[in-house]
Design an enzyme around this catalytic site. Structure first.
Site, PDB file in Angstrom:
ATOM      1  N   GLU A 302      45.431  31.048  38.347  1.00 18.22           N
ATOM      2  CA  GLU A 302      45.336  31.968  37.217  1.00 18.22           C
ATOM      3  C   GLU A 302      46.699  32.507  36.782  1.00 18.22           C
ATOM      4  O   GLU A 302      46.858  33.700  36.545  1.00 18.22           O
ATOM      5  CB  GLU A 302      44.416  33.146  37.560  1.00 18.22           C
ATOM      6  CG  GLU A 302      42.987  32.724  37.830  1.00 18.22           C
ATOM      7  CD  GLU A 302      42.064  33.922  38.053  1.00 18.22           C
ATOM      8  OE1 GLU A 302      40.956  33.901  37.515  1.00 18.22           O
ATOM      9  OE2 GLU A 302      42.448  34.850  38.775  1.00 18.22           O
ATOM     10  N   ASP A 376      33.069  32.251  41.829  1.00 20.11           N
ATOM     11  CA  ASP A 376      33.813  33.519  41.770  1.00 20.11           C
ATOM     12  C   ASP A 376      32.905  34.732  41.907  1.00 20.11           C
ATOM     13  O   ASP A 376      32.622  35.395  40.922  1.00 20.11           O
ATOM     14  CB  ASP A 376      34.607  33.612  40.470  1.00 20.11           C
ATOM     15  CG  ASP A 376      35.621  34.753  40.490  1.00 20.11           C
ATOM     16  OD1 ASP A 376      35.851  35.322  41.569  1.00 20.11           O
ATOM     17  OD2 ASP A 376      36.180  35.063  39.432  1.00 20.11           O
ATOM     18  N   GLU A 404      32.370  43.342  40.323  1.00 18.24           N
ATOM     19  CA  GLU A 404      32.823  42.731  39.078  1.00 18.24           C
ATOM     20  C   GLU A 404      31.685  42.048  38.322  1.00 18.24           C
ATOM     21  O   GLU A 404      31.553  42.202  37.118  1.00 18.24           O
ATOM     22  CB  GLU A 404      33.924  41.703  39.398  1.00 18.24           C
ATOM     23  CG  GLU A 404      34.407  40.940  38.185  1.00 18.24           C
ATOM     24  CD  GLU A 404      35.531  39.952  38.526  1.00 18.24           C
ATOM     25  OE1 GLU A 404      35.960  39.910  39.699  1.00 18.24           O
ATOM     26  OE2 GLU A 404      35.967  39.225  37.621  1.00 18.24           O
TER      27      GLU A 404
END
Lengths: 715, 715
Positions: A302, A376, A404
């Site tokens: 990332e 993820d 998240e």
């Protein structure tokens, strides 16, 4: 002043102060025991704390015991001197003779950080191999008292299964927190090292009390500034506060620091000047923090810099840091969450493909940190295929405690079941029984360096976690990091008792919420194995329509692959064959779309809308019913919480109520928008016994929340 | 349970709870009065609170009185019913007969929000014209009790001098705070309107208790999102909490909202569709917030959009909003802090030049909000020349309570003296005695719309303001907004009593710190009229060498103009002649470099390094001694604080001590770096009796703090 008057005045003040039931005290409440009989029995049995070990960690144990017991028993528990006095709590380290005695009593050998607690005549003994063990034993004993349990026949032994039990703070140096939903970072870097927030001590207490012994203070999307002299001094100030609680500090290392901070032309791990730079930097850090834990690294992922920029492998990158740390006993924790700049056919396969060839090439003080699932931190994922696939490499588990992808700060969702499901999944790496827990506790492959990391859900929110029930996730993480074979039910019960008191009615509702909420969340967000269909970037709320991102594997359509025929990601042989990264015993469970557990169906298979599932329903109908079950379930749990009105202090009761109100709305939002979207492909009707959708798809697509929390670093 | 035991237990619990002396309670502590004689006398004199007014604000007054008195007196103060019972506190509104009675007692007429408190026989009366007056009277009475003052002959009258007493939050919707040094925004927009933090109520209480009656919730660097339906609902939820405390909500209006949110092709204020858009938006807001205050606007300034983009004036821009608000009684507060995209010769002149021609062109419900000085909230500035220069326009004062340029979160600097110095400066607009206070209270020009705004220093820090003494600045702002003629000394004494108790020793140290610290801060940062020599962007720490910014008037060299000859900004006739924007009575005080008060010397004059000042020293030597006095002064105040050890609870004592430790270091940093820099021009030696500099200039120039707090909005 007369007694009556003093009394009145005190009651007044007390009423005032007790109004502040804001959750700050977590599970360490240590309130006066209200049951008189139990309190008196304890008060009779306990008089003094006697500890001859004099280091700072043992002193913490003593301070916690005397402080906590004095409050709970309503009498001063002071320091004792001699072992043989009735009412003593004796803390000491094992010797050969003690070990023999314990062995006769049926205890196994005490390991590092482990402890034994037993009652003997009129005394209680807390025995350990080291001071940390005494501290953990002390907290354990306080939990027993707090839960009003019998202490007459104590016969407790605990050894930690994992060595490193660690929080990962994704906290930026400007106090924003990436994926933080409880306010901002508790680390006030700007005012460190001079201003020391009392909250730092409370943080240390809370973590030590559940066995957490390490913390990475900074975000894995790292900033090289942390290695500047003034920031090292700041980190050292925090380390000084955490040390008496047995907690080691780790820092995240930005791989390009030798360039950005050191002014070198390269960060190539094979460059001698780069090696030298890391060696010098490590020396500087250890001078300030003699028990520094080491580096946590996100590289070539990332946008983070890494060794691949120089044609080197992850092993090359990890090893240069490891060599610098080795003389001081420090570790490198190298994340396996990597994906290349080229978009892969299936991101779920990538970490496996990159790391399996490197097995055996890492230094002994390197651990590879693997997320629980291959994508993820989704509401549910199958396990990461790397578990069991790197027998020559110490593997550290990475869970995400911050939610998240599970409702963030406002949804009440117990994560312990998610953690437990992963840990108890059988990898079949060495045949049946090769649980993930055995991979990470080292017993499967004979690893001695072991650990579990949890991405912290802590912030400046007064109650630490924003959603009060987030405290339970933090608690469960600590418990499972200590013992990855523990049962969530036991954890729920203990947390409920410590947090809300020992009322059975309260306990039954609280544990039910913790037990059921995760499955309901999966159902109203991502039923049947759907995944990564959240809104883009901040991941708040639904976004199955997200299709236009800078890379395909950041979109939702990449993951659900809905079309007119059906929905789901074919990861079998006819698709990306990610399935084959699993050992056959596990892969076989997933291979067949008609026998696979429905919770993983669309993770592995593209299934026709009208395909009949083993439930007897078509895929479309099943999807509709699953979504609805999630919505109904959360409403049920919210109602159950309402039944506790008056049995829990008003402030915490209201906190949870308000969050349930948000969650009820949002569960419906998830369900309605998901069905509105998938219906454009299935062209099928929602079963008539289910509620209609409130709005059309356009309405849901137009919802946007640019100010959602969880802020990316400034640079 | 026996009394003794109950007592013991309660003392234990109390000890536990009182440990949390974290500053959260501000000046509203209401602890049990420790002096028995005084407490008993109060308890004899006060029994019930009797209030026949039944609206929500009056109910707040009653709740605050009964709650606060019960705690302080250690007995339950309940609700009374009849006026004539001894021990009653009677709250009521004036009638004609009451007014006559009060007049006979020598009271002036009660104004809106004003109140009278008097003792009569065995009762106390709080009389007002409206419920807000009752609320303010109630808080006043509580302060009397909290300070243990005599209540036998109460004879108090208070009428507010200013109508709008307002906090401006520079809080962004993502919870970052521009120029915020106390953590992040207390407004959790994401979880509003459903989750209501108990802190919102405490915020309302604190503000109401010092007479603040309005708050602009959002940053002047505004985001149009606040006008979206869901955000209006969020703002309404806050308004609902603030309303019972008499506080009105204002929002900042981004001038381009009709384009960005409304989808119009223009935001031209003369465009009918734009007018219509604002009218509709205002209607929508008032539907949700019936007592909405209005808009605060920063336009055509620092990149914010504004009417000048369309060739319209500030008056055109303000009026389109004012017309939309007028039917509902709302106001526009239009900031005079504007500066064009072209760099001016002297930024200090610009607002005056832009606004004087517009005097008389604004609608009646427009106020022009003027910063106290012509540059930007410096440690010291002369007054803004607009005070007195817009006789046909209501002028609102804008102070900055958050210490952007005065040490930010860590320096202990009392701002009340700064505020007072400004308010008591004579503009000479209508001859001698035309104080700034008279401009803003409307008496000078017969204005009826009056107000004062303070840029909030409040954040998520547990003690609200980060630095504990920041609470005093918030407090002083409220007091001066109520009465701009008040004396800082009185404010300091009251704040000290309410915050730390009535010990004379404590009071003398605390008030001395508040009284002296501002001047010391000016001396160690910007002595002799220097200004705007802070580090770039975040303004944390010194940066006199800053020269390379995107515009000249953001640099330091623009403002100090140091060269080999001397230092200072010539704003006299021989320079930019900004001086002539002041009325002669004031301008004459500044015109001559040999007679001007040294505190403004370098603001108005470029002075040779070796010029002999009236002190007998050269400019260079005077500069050196001034810097040193600032450093020495802060060290003295820090020592005085140490003398309070043991007389203040440990937690708050340590908070302040830690901040003084930072300030002592940084004062030296300011002095050393400033002298190192200016010495490169003066080429003169630092007087031998003063300490040498620790480092050379390069050392100071290389210090950088990219993570300094006070974050700019995300977009």
């Amino acid at each position: 002043m007369k007694f009556r008057k003093v009394l009145f005045v005190l009651v007044c003040l007390l009423t005032y102060s007790l109004q502040a039931e804001d959750g700050y005290r977590l599970w360490l409440r240590h309130d006066l025991i209200q049951n008189k009989a139990i309190r008196n029995a304890y008060a009779l049995a306990i008089s003094k704390v006697n500890c001859q070990v004099k280091d700072t960690i043992a002193s913490t144990a003593v301070k916690e015991l005397t402080g906590g017991l004095s409050k709970m028993l309503g009498k001063t528990i002071g320091l004792g001197k001699v072992n043989s006095i009735a009412g003593n709590i004796n803390l000491y380290l094992t010797t050969e003779s003690v070990a023999n005695l314990l062995s006769k009593k049926g205890f196994k050998p005490i390991q590092n950080e482990g402890y034994v607690i037993f009652s003997d005549k009129n005394q209680i003994h807390i025995v350990a191999k080291d001071s940390k063990g005494l501290l953990y034993g002390a907290y354990h004993f306080l939990r027993i008292i707090q839960q009003e349990k019998d202490i007459k026949k104590l016969n407790i032994q605990e050894n930690p299964h994992l060595q490193l039990r660690m929080l990962n703070h994704w906290d930026n140096l400007d106090r924003t927190v990436e994926r933080g939903y409880a306010g901002f970072s508790i680390w006030n870097w700007h005012e460190l090292p001079d201003f020391l927030d009392p909250r730092y001590v409370e943080y240390a207490r809370a973590n030590a009390s559940i066995g957490i012994n390490a913390t990475a203070l900074t975000n894995v999307n790292a900033n090289q500034l942390i290695f500047r002299a003034d920031y090292i001094e700041k980190a050292a100030a925090l380390a000084n506060i955490l040390r008496p609680y047995g907690i080691k500090v780790y820092l995240t290392a930005r791989f390009s620091s030798p360039k950005e901070l050191g002014g070198l032309p390269t960060a190539d791990p094979n460059d001698p000047a780069v090696k030298k730079w890391w060696e010098e930097k490590v020396k500087e850090i250890y001078k300030a923090i003699p028990d520094f834990g080491g580096f946590l690294v996100k590289a070539n992922s990332e946008g983070q810099p890494g060794p691949q920029e120089y044609g080197r492998t992850h092993a090359d990158g990890a090893n240069v840091l490891a060599d610098a740390l080795a003389p001081f006993g420090g570790n490198v924790i190298w994340r396996a969450f990597v994906y290349s700049n080229e978009e892969p056919v299936d991101r779920a396969k990538q970490a496996y493909n990159e790391f399996v060839p490197l097995d055996g090439q890492f230094r002994k003080n390197v651990m590879v940190q693997v997320k629980n699932g291959p994508v993820d931190f989704q509401p549910r994922e199958p396990i990461h295929p790397l578990f069991g696939a790197l027998p020559k490499t110490p593997i550290m588990m990475e869970f995400q405690i911050t939610k998240e992808y599970l409702g963030q700060g406002t949804h009440t969702v117990g994560l312990s079941n998610l953690f437990e499901e992963v840990l108890k999944t059988d990898t079949y790496a060495k045949g049946k029984g090769s649980l993930v827990a055995k991979v990470i506790d080292g017993t499967l492959d004979g690893q001695t360096l072991t650990g579990m990391a949890g991405v912290s859900n802590i912030g400046t929110a007064r109650n630490w976690t924003g959603n009060l029930f987030g405290q339970a996730d933090w608690y469960a993480f600590g418990k499972l990091a200590w013992n990855p074979y523990a049962n969530s039910d036991d954890i729920f019960e203990e947390w409920s008792n410590l947090t809300f008191g020992t009322s059975k009615k309260v306990q039954s509702v609280v544990t039910n919420i913790l037990d059921k909420s995760h499955e309901y969340c999966v159902q109203y967000m991502t039923p049947l194995g759907l995944h990564h269909i959240m809104a883009a970037n901040h991941h708040y709320g639904p976004g199955p329509w997200v299709s236009n991102m800078s890379r395909a594997d950041w979109t939702s359509v990449y993951y659900h692959k809905a079309d007119e025929k059906g929905v789901g990601f074919d990861r079998t042989e006819s698709g990306t064959n990610a399935l084959e990264q699993y050992y056959p015993g596990l892969a076989n469970q997933y291979r067949n779309k008609d026998s696979i557990d429905l919770k993983f169906l669309l993770w592995f298979h593209h299934v026709a809308w009208d395909h009949k599932l083993k439930t007897g329903k078509t895929l479309w109908d099943e999807l509709c019913y699953q979504y609805q079950e999630g919505v109904d379930g959360i409403n049920k749990l919210a109602d159950q919480w309402q039944s506790l009105k008056g049995q829990i202090d008003e402030e915490r009761f209201n906190q949870v109520t308000m969050h349930f109100n948000i969650q009820k709305k949002e569960a419906k939002w998830w369900r309605d928008s998901g069905l509105a979207y998938f219906q454009t492909f299935s062209k099928m009707e929602i079963p008539k016994d289910l509620p209609k959708l409130d709005h059309d798809l356009n309405y849901y697509k137009n919802i946007n929340h640019p100010m959602s929390p969880g802020i990316r670093p400034r640079w």
